[in-house]
Design a protein around this motif. Structure first.
Motif, short mmCIF file in Angstrom:
data_model
loop_
_atom_site.label_atom_id
_atom_site.label_comp_id
_atom_site.label_asym_id
_atom_site.label_seq_id
_atom_site.Cartn_x
_atom_site.Cartn_y
_atom_site.Cartn_z
N TYR A 185 0.87 -1.18 0.00
CA TYR A 185 0.00 0.00 0.00
C TYR A 185 0.90 1.23 0.00
N ARG A 186 0.69 2.13 -0.95
CA ARG A 186 1.51 3.32 -1.06
C ARG A 186 0.62 4.56 -1.05
N ASP A 187 0.88 5.45 -0.09
CA ASP A 187 0.09 6.67 0.04
C ASP A 187 0.72 7.81 -0.74
N TYR A 188 -0.14 8.66 -1.31
CA TYR A 188 0.31 9.79 -2.11
C TYR A 188 -0.55 11.02 -1.78
N HIS A 189 0.00 12.20 -2.08
CA HIS A 189 -0.78 13.44 -2.16
C HIS A 189 -1.12 13.68 -3.63
N ALA A 190 -2.36 14.01 -3.90
CA ALA A 190 -2.77 14.31 -5.27
C ALA A 190 -2.94 15.82 -5.42
N ASP A 191 -2.34 16.38 -6.48
CA ASP A 191 -2.45 17.81 -6.80
C ASP A 191 -1.97 18.69 -5.64
N LEU A 192 -0.84 18.35 -5.09
CA LEU A 192 -0.27 19.12 -3.98
C LEU A 192 0.67 20.20 -4.52
N HIS A 193 0.56 21.41 -3.99
CA HIS A 193 1.49 22.50 -4.30
C HIS A 193 2.26 22.80 -3.02
N THR A 194 3.55 22.56 -3.03
CA THR A 194 4.39 22.83 -1.87
C THR A 194 5.55 23.73 -2.28
N VAL A 195 5.77 24.78 -1.50
CA VAL A 195 6.90 25.69 -1.72
C VAL A 195 7.97 25.38 -0.68
N ILE A 196 9.21 25.30 -1.13
CA ILE A 196 10.35 25.10 -0.23
C ILE A 196 11.24 26.33 -0.29
N ALA A 197 11.67 26.81 0.86
CA ALA A 197 12.68 27.87 0.96
C ALA A 197 13.91 27.26 1.61
N LEU A 198 15.08 27.43 0.99
CA LEU A 198 16.28 26.80 1.54
C LEU A 198 17.51 27.68 1.31
N ARG A 199 18.49 27.44 2.15
CA ARG A 199 19.82 28.03 1.98
C ARG A 199 20.83 27.02 2.51
N LEU A 200 22.11 27.28 2.25
CA LEU A 200 23.18 26.41 2.70
C LEU A 200 24.13 27.19 3.59
N GLU A 201 24.57 26.56 4.67
CA GLU A 201 25.54 27.18 5.58
C GLU A 201 26.69 26.22 5.82
N PRO A 202 27.93 26.67 5.63
CA PRO A 202 28.33 27.99 5.14
C PRO A 202 28.01 28.16 3.66
N ALA A 203 27.73 29.42 3.28
CA ALA A 203 27.26 29.70 1.93
C ALA A 203 28.33 29.54 0.87
N ASP A 204 29.61 29.70 1.24
CA ASP A 204 30.68 29.68 0.24
C ASP A 204 31.29 28.30 0.03
N GLU A 205 30.80 27.30 0.73
CA GLU A 205 31.30 25.94 0.56
C GLU A 205 30.63 25.29 -0.65
N ALA A 206 31.35 24.46 -1.37
CA ALA A 206 30.78 23.76 -2.52
C ALA A 206 29.97 22.53 -2.06
N PRO A 207 28.82 22.28 -2.69
CA PRO A 207 28.21 23.09 -3.74
C PRO A 207 27.56 24.33 -3.16
N THR A 208 27.65 25.43 -3.89
CA THR A 208 27.00 26.66 -3.47
C THR A 208 25.53 26.63 -3.87
N LEU A 209 24.77 27.60 -3.38
CA LEU A 209 23.35 27.66 -3.70
C LEU A 209 23.13 27.91 -5.19
N ASP A 210 24.01 28.70 -5.80
CA ASP A 210 23.91 28.93 -7.25
C ASP A 210 24.16 27.64 -8.03
N GLU A 211 25.11 26.84 -7.57
CA GLU A 211 25.38 25.57 -8.23
C GLU A 211 24.21 24.60 -8.07
N VAL A 212 23.59 24.63 -6.91
CA VAL A 212 22.41 23.79 -6.67
C VAL A 212 21.28 24.20 -7.60
#
Length: 245
Positions: free
Chosen positions: A119-146
Protein backbone atom coordinates in the motif's frame (compact mmCIF):
# COMPACT_ATOMS: atom_id res chain seq x y z
CA UNK A 1 19.57 39.10 5.52
CA UNK A 2 20.38 35.81 3.80
CA UNK A 3 19.74 34.68 0.25
CA UNK A 4 17.24 31.81 -0.08
CA UNK A 5 16.37 29.61 -3.04
CA UNK A 6 12.67 28.90 -3.62
CA UNK A 7 11.44 25.61 -5.07
CA UNK A 8 7.89 24.72 -6.03
CA UNK A 9 7.03 21.02 -5.82
CA UNK A 10 4.00 20.28 -7.95
CA UNK A 11 2.99 17.00 -9.57
CA UNK A 12 -0.21 15.00 -10.08
CA UNK A 13 1.13 12.68 -7.36
CA UNK A 14 3.73 13.44 -4.69
CA UNK A 15 4.99 11.37 -1.76
CA UNK A 16 6.85 12.69 1.28
CA UNK A 17 7.78 9.33 2.78
CA UNK A 18 7.44 8.68 6.49
CA UNK A 19 7.99 5.65 8.70
CA UNK A 20 7.10 2.54 6.67
CA UNK A 21 5.37 -0.20 8.67
CA UNK A 22 5.24 -3.66 7.08
CA UNK A 23 3.61 -3.25 3.65
CA UNK A 24 2.33 0.29 4.29
CA UNK A 25 4.30 3.16 2.76
CA UNK A 26 2.89 6.34 4.30
CA UNK A 27 3.44 9.95 3.28
CA UNK A 28 4.08 12.94 5.54
CA UNK A 29 2.55 16.37 5.22
CA UNK A 30 5.89 18.04 4.39
CA UNK A 31 9.06 16.94 2.58
CA UNK A 32 11.77 15.49 4.79
CA UNK A 33 15.22 17.03 5.08
CA UNK A 34 16.63 13.77 3.71
CA UNK A 35 14.30 13.87 0.69
CA UNK A 36 15.44 17.36 -0.33
CA UNK A 37 19.06 16.31 0.25
CA UNK A 38 18.55 13.37 -2.11
CA UNK A 39 16.80 15.56 -4.68
CA UNK A 40 19.72 18.00 -4.76
CA UNK A 41 22.29 15.20 -4.85
CA UNK A 42 20.53 13.56 -7.81
CA UNK A 43 20.43 16.87 -9.66
CA UNK A 44 24.18 17.26 -9.06
CA UNK A 45 24.80 13.75 -10.38
CA UNK A 46 26.21 12.33 -7.16
CA UNK A 47 26.38 8.57 -6.73
CA UNK A 48 24.24 7.14 -3.95
CA UNK A 49 27.35 5.60 -2.41
CA UNK A 50 28.98 9.02 -1.80
CA UNK A 51 27.74 8.96 1.77
CA UNK A 52 30.02 11.62 3.24
CA UNK A 53 28.97 14.16 0.57
CA UNK A 54 25.29 13.46 1.28
CA UNK A 55 25.76 13.76 5.03
CA UNK A 56 27.62 17.05 4.66
CA UNK A 57 24.99 18.49 2.31
CA UNK A 58 22.20 17.51 4.71
CA UNK A 59 24.06 19.10 7.64
CA UNK A 60 24.40 22.40 5.72
CA UNK A 61 20.78 22.54 4.61
CA UNK A 62 18.42 25.04 6.24
CA UNK A 63 14.97 24.33 4.84
CA UNK A 64 11.30 24.99 5.41
CA UNK A 65 8.13 24.23 3.45
CA UNK A 66 4.71 25.79 2.86
CA UNK A 67 1.62 23.92 1.66
CA UNK A 68 -0.28 26.23 -0.68
CA UNK A 69 -3.25 23.98 -1.49
CA UNK A 70 -4.87 21.24 0.55
CA UNK A 71 -4.16 17.97 -1.24
CA UNK A 72 -6.36 14.96 -1.81
CA UNK A 73 -4.99 11.76 -0.29
CA UNK A 74 -4.72 8.69 -2.49
CA UNK A 75 -3.75 5.11 -1.58
CA UNK A 76 -2.33 2.87 -4.29
CA UNK A 77 -2.78 -0.89 -3.82
CA UNK A 78 -0.02 -2.86 -5.52
CA UNK A 79 0.45 -6.59 -5.98
CA UNK A 80 3.24 -8.69 -7.46
CA UNK A 81 3.35 -12.44 -8.08
CA UNK A 82 6.63 -13.88 -6.82
CA UNK A 83 7.90 -17.39 -7.38
CA UNK A 84 10.13 -19.15 -4.87
CA UNK A 85 13.73 -18.36 -5.80
CA UNK A 86 12.90 -15.11 -7.63
CA UNK A 87 15.35 -12.23 -7.19
CA UNK A 88 14.79 -8.50 -7.34
CA UNK A 89 17.06 -5.47 -7.77
CA UNK A 90 17.68 -3.14 -4.87
CA UNK A 91 18.89 0.44 -4.52
CA UNK A 92 22.28 -1.04 -3.64
CA UNK A 93 22.59 -2.31 -7.21
CA UNK A 94 22.75 -6.02 -6.31
CA UNK A 95 20.07 -8.70 -6.67
CA UNK A 96 18.26 -9.77 -3.53
CA UNK A 97 16.38 -13.02 -3.09
CA UNK A 98 13.68 -14.13 -0.67
CA UNK A 99 14.06 -16.90 1.88
CA UNK A 100 11.93 -20.03 1.62
CA UNK A 101 8.69 -19.62 3.53
CA UNK A 102 5.45 -21.51 4.21
CA UNK A 103 3.68 -18.48 2.73
CA UNK A 104 4.32 -19.88 -0.76
CA UNK A 105 1.54 -21.96 -2.31
CA UNK A 106 2.17 -24.81 -4.73
CA UNK A 107 0.77 -24.55 -8.27
CA UNK A 108 -0.34 -27.47 -10.42
CA UNK A 109 3.04 -27.50 -12.18
CA UNK A 110 4.89 -27.76 -8.88
CA UNK A 111 6.19 -24.20 -8.71
CA UNK A 112 5.61 -22.31 -5.50
CA UNK A 113 4.23 -18.78 -5.61
CA UNK A 114 2.95 -16.00 -3.37
CA UNK A 115 1.32 -12.63 -3.95
CA UNK A 116 3.13 -9.71 -2.40
CA UNK A 117 0.94 -6.77 -1.39
CA UNK A 118 1.92 -3.15 -0.92
CA UNK A 119 0.00 0.00 0.00
CA UNK A 120 1.51 3.32 -1.06
CA UNK A 121 0.09 6.67 0.04
CA UNK A 122 0.31 9.79 -2.11
CA UNK A 123 -0.78 13.44 -2.16
CA UNK A 124 -2.77 14.31 -5.27
CA UNK A 125 -2.45 17.81 -6.80
CA UNK A 126 -0.27 19.12 -3.98
CA UNK A 127 1.49 22.50 -4.30
CA UNK A 128 4.39 22.83 -1.87
CA UNK A 129 6.90 25.69 -1.72
CA UNK A 130 10.35 25.10 -0.23
CA UNK A 131 12.68 27.87 0.96
CA UNK A 132 16.28 26.80 1.54
CA UNK A 133 19.82 28.03 1.98
CA UNK A 134 23.18 26.41 2.70
CA UNK A 135 25.54 27.18 5.58
CA UNK A 136 28.33 27.99 5.14
CA UNK A 137 27.26 29.70 1.93
CA UNK A 138 30.68 29.68 0.24
CA UNK A 139 31.30 25.94 0.56
CA UNK A 140 30.78 23.76 -2.52
CA UNK A 141 28.21 23.09 -3.74
CA UNK A 142 27.00 26.66 -3.47
CA UNK A 143 23.35 27.66 -3.70
CA UNK A 144 23.91 28.93 -7.25
CA UNK A 145 25.38 25.57 -8.23
CA UNK A 146 22.41 23.79 -6.67
CA UNK A 147 19.94 26.00 -8.58
CA UNK A 148 21.77 25.42 -11.88
CA UNK A 149 21.77 21.65 -11.31
CA UNK A 150 18.05 21.53 -10.47
CA UNK A 151 17.27 23.41 -13.69
CA UNK A 152 19.50 21.05 -15.71
CA UNK A 153 19.71 17.89 -13.59
CA UNK A 154 22.23 15.15 -14.23
CA UNK A 155 19.46 12.60 -13.71
CA UNK A 156 15.64 12.74 -13.89
CA UNK A 157 14.15 14.16 -10.69
CA UNK A 158 11.05 12.93 -8.90
CA UNK A 159 9.18 14.14 -5.82
CA UNK A 160 9.43 11.35 -3.31
CA UNK A 161 8.88 8.25 -5.47
CA UNK A 162 9.78 7.45 -9.06
CA UNK A 163 6.20 7.83 -10.41
CA UNK A 164 6.07 11.37 -8.98
CA UNK A 165 7.56 13.39 -11.83
CA UNK A 166 7.39 17.21 -11.54
CA UNK A 167 4.69 18.84 -13.67
CA UNK A 168 6.47 22.22 -13.84
CA UNK A 169 9.85 23.85 -13.35
CA UNK A 170 11.09 23.32 -9.79
CA UNK A 171 12.93 26.65 -9.43
CA UNK A 172 10.47 29.28 -8.19
CA UNK A 173 12.88 32.19 -7.67
CA UNK A 174 15.06 33.79 -5.00
CA UNK A 175 14.48 36.02 -2.01
CA UNK A 176 16.38 37.80 0.74
CA UNK A 177 15.13 37.10 4.26
CA UNK A 178 16.41 37.06 7.81
CA UNK A 179 15.39 33.41 8.24
CA UNK A 180 13.60 30.50 6.56
CA UNK A 181 10.16 31.51 7.84
CA UNK A 182 10.61 34.99 6.38
CA UNK A 183 11.48 33.47 3.00
CA UNK A 184 8.39 31.24 3.11
CA UNK A 185 6.18 34.23 3.85
CA UNK A 186 7.63 36.17 0.91
CA UNK A 187 7.28 33.36 -1.65
CA UNK A 188 4.41 33.85 -4.15
CA UNK A 189 1.37 31.71 -3.46
CA UNK A 190 -0.17 29.31 -5.96
CA UNK A 191 -3.71 30.36 -5.02
CA UNK A 192 -4.49 33.61 -3.23
CA UNK A 193 -8.01 32.40 -2.47
CA UNK A 194 -6.83 29.35 -0.54
CA UNK A 195 -7.17 31.07 2.85
CA UNK A 196 -4.65 30.11 5.50
CA UNK A 197 -1.64 28.03 4.57
CA UNK A 198 0.34 25.66 6.80
CA UNK A 199 4.12 25.94 7.08
CA UNK A 200 6.93 23.95 8.71
CA UNK A 201 10.41 25.35 9.40
CA UNK A 202 13.42 24.69 11.69
CA UNK A 203 13.36 26.03 15.23
CA UNK A 204 15.50 29.17 15.43
CA UNK A 205 14.46 30.24 11.91
CA UNK A 206 11.60 32.55 12.93
CA UNK A 207 8.40 32.19 14.95
CA UNK A 208 4.66 32.84 14.60
CA UNK A 209 2.06 33.49 17.30
CA UNK A 210 0.51 30.19 18.29
CA UNK A 211 2.95 28.03 16.31
CA UNK A 212 3.72 24.50 17.51
CA UNK A 213 7.21 23.31 18.47
CA UNK A 214 8.00 19.59 18.26
CA UNK A 215 10.80 17.14 17.45
CA UNK A 216 10.94 15.58 13.99
CA UNK A 217 12.94 12.56 12.78
CA UNK A 218 13.65 13.24 9.10
CA UNK A 219 17.45 13.14 8.86
CA UNK A 220 19.11 10.17 7.17
CA UNK A 221 22.42 8.68 8.16
CA UNK A 222 23.67 8.16 4.62
CA UNK A 223 26.44 5.80 5.74
CA UNK A 224 24.18 3.36 7.61
CA UNK A 225 21.21 4.01 5.29
CA UNK A 226 18.68 4.56 8.09
CA UNK A 227 16.95 7.56 9.64
CA UNK A 228 17.76 8.56 13.18
CA UNK A 229 17.98 11.45 15.59
CA UNK A 230 15.57 14.31 16.12
CA UNK A 231 15.60 17.99 15.20
CA UNK A 232 13.26 20.68 16.59
CA UNK A 233 10.85 22.21 14.06
CA UNK A 234 7.90 24.58 14.18
CA UNK A 235 4.54 24.49 12.42
CA UNK A 236 2.14 27.37 12.01
CA UNK A 237 -0.28 28.95 9.57
CA UNK A 238 -0.78 32.37 8.07
CA UNK A 239 -3.36 34.01 5.81
CA UNK A 240 -2.62 35.75 2.51
CA UNK A 241 -1.00 39.15 3.12
CA UNK A 242 -1.06 38.62 6.88
CA UNK A 243 1.93 40.05 8.68
CA UNK A 244 4.30 40.34 5.71
CA UNK A 245 7.90 40.35 7.02
Amino acid sequence: MARHLLLRLYAPLTAFGGEAIDEHGVTREFPALSMVTGLIASALGWDRGECERHDRLQARLRMGARRDLEPRHLRDYQTAQLFEGDQGWTTRGVPEGRKKSPSYSALANGRKVLTQQRYRDYHADLHTVIALRLEPADEAPTLDEVAAAIDRPARPLFIGRKPCLPAARLIAGWCEAAHVLGALRQAPRADREAGRVLMQWPDGEGALPGDRLFDLCDERNWISGVHGGWRPVREGSIGFGEGKP
